[in-house]
Scaffold this motif. Structure first.
Motif, short mmCIF file in Angstrom:
data_model
loop_
_atom_site.label_atom_id
_atom_site.label_comp_id
_atom_site.label_asym_id
_atom_site.label_seq_id
_atom_site.Cartn_x
_atom_site.Cartn_y
_atom_site.Cartn_z
N LEU A 270 50.41 -58.21 -24.63
CA LEU A 270 49.11 -57.93 -23.96
C LEU A 270 48.22 -59.36 -23.73
N LYS B 267 47.38 -48.47 -24.53
CA LYS B 267 47.04 -49.99 -24.80
C LYS B 267 47.28 -50.82 -23.37
N MET B 268 48.46 -50.35 -22.71
CA MET B 268 48.63 -51.23 -21.45
C MET B 268 47.70 -50.71 -20.31
N LYS B 269 46.79 -49.66 -20.42
CA LYS B 269 45.86 -49.36 -19.56
C LYS B 269 44.66 -50.17 -19.83
N GLU B 270 44.57 -50.65 -21.10
CA GLU B 270 43.26 -51.50 -21.44
C GLU B 270 43.26 -52.91 -21.36
N SER B 271 44.89 -53.25 -21.53
CA SER B 271 44.80 -54.78 -21.41
C SER B 271 46.22 -55.24 -20.60
N ASN B 272 46.29 -56.09 -19.74
CA ASN B 272 47.13 -56.36 -18.80
C ASN B 272 48.43 -57.04 -19.66
N ASP C 186 48.31 -56.64 -11.83
CA ASP C 186 47.42 -56.06 -12.58
C ASP C 186 47.95 -54.86 -13.14
N ASP D 179 47.88 -46.96 -15.12
CA ASP D 179 47.04 -45.90 -14.85
C ASP D 179 47.31 -44.98 -13.67
N THR E 36 47.28 -52.82 -15.79
CA THR E 36 46.47 -52.06 -16.08
C THR E 36 46.42 -50.71 -15.05
N SER E 37 46.23 -51.28 -13.69
CA SER E 37 45.91 -50.10 -12.57
C SER E 37 47.39 -49.60 -12.55
#
Length: 168
Positions: free
Chosen positions: A84, A118-123, A157, A163, A159-160
Motif C-alpha cells: 500500500l 487497511k485497503m480503505k485507508e491507503s491505496n 483509487d 469501501d 480505497t473508494s
C-alpha cells in the motif's frame, strides 16, 4: 396496449438492475464482483502480461481475484503481497482457488476485515505475485516472482472501490 407498456417497463427495469451486476468465475464457482481493474506489469518479459484484479464476495468472505494472460500450464499461486502507498504490506496465502482457462490464469485470495480496513485507508501501490508451472520443471520463462503497479494514467483509487463494494 397496457400489457405492452407494462412489459416494456419491466424490461427496462430488468436491464437497469442486471447491468450493474458483475461476476467473476474461478473453476466451478462464480462470485459477485467489481469491474475488472488492470495494473501494468513491471516485467520486461514478453511472456508476462498486465495483472487484472477484481474484488469479490463469497457469502461473508471477501476475495481479491487476480488474473493474467499466460500459457495454459501456468498458474498464479503461492503468496501474493499487496504493498500500500503508506508502506503497509498485506500478505495473502494461497488457498488453492485457481484456474487457467483460455490461457488466462486466475487465482482468488481471501481478505480479512482487518486487511480490507487497511485497503480503505491507503491505496494499492504494487502487487507482487508468483507464477508456477506444474509441467515446466523450473522454466524461468514461465516461473518466478513478478509485480504490477497501480500507476500512470490508469491509476485506480482502490480505497473508494473497496469501501463502495464491501459496504453495499
Amino acid at each position: 396496449m397496457n400489457k405492452i407498456f407494462l412489459t416494456l417497463i419491466l424490461a427496462i427495469i430488468f436491464a437497469i438492475t442486471s447491468s450493474g451486476q458483475n461476476l467473476v468465475f474461478v473453476g466451478e464457482n462464480s462470485f459477485p464482483s467489481t469491474q475488472t481493474f488492470t495494473l501494468p506489469s513491471n516485467s520486461d518479459s514478453e511472456y508476462i502480461n498486465d495483472l487484472n484484479l477484481v474484488l469479490a464476495k463469497d457469502g461473508q468472505k471477501k476475495l481479491l481475484v487476480v488474473s493474467s494472460k499466460l500459457v495454459s500450464t501456468v498458474r498464479i499461486s503461492g503468496k501474493l503481497i499487496i504493498y500500500l502507498n503508506d508502506g503497509t504490506v498485506i500478505t495473502c496465502v494461497d488457498k488453492g482457488i485457481n484456474d487457467n482457462v483460455d490461457d488466462i490464469a486466475t487465482t482468488a485470495y481471501y481478505l480479512t476485515d482487518e486487511e480490507l480496513a487497511k485497503m480503505k485507508e491507503s491505496n494499492i501501490n504494487t502487487i507482487r505475485y508468483e507464477i508456477k508451472c506444474a509441467e515446466c520443471i523450473s522454466n524461468p520463462i514461465y516461473e518466478g516472482n513478478f509485480s504490477a503497479s497501480n500507476k500512470g494514467v490508469a491509476e485506480t483509487d482502490f480505497t473508494s472501490v473497496v469501501d463502495d463494494f464491501f459496504n453495499e
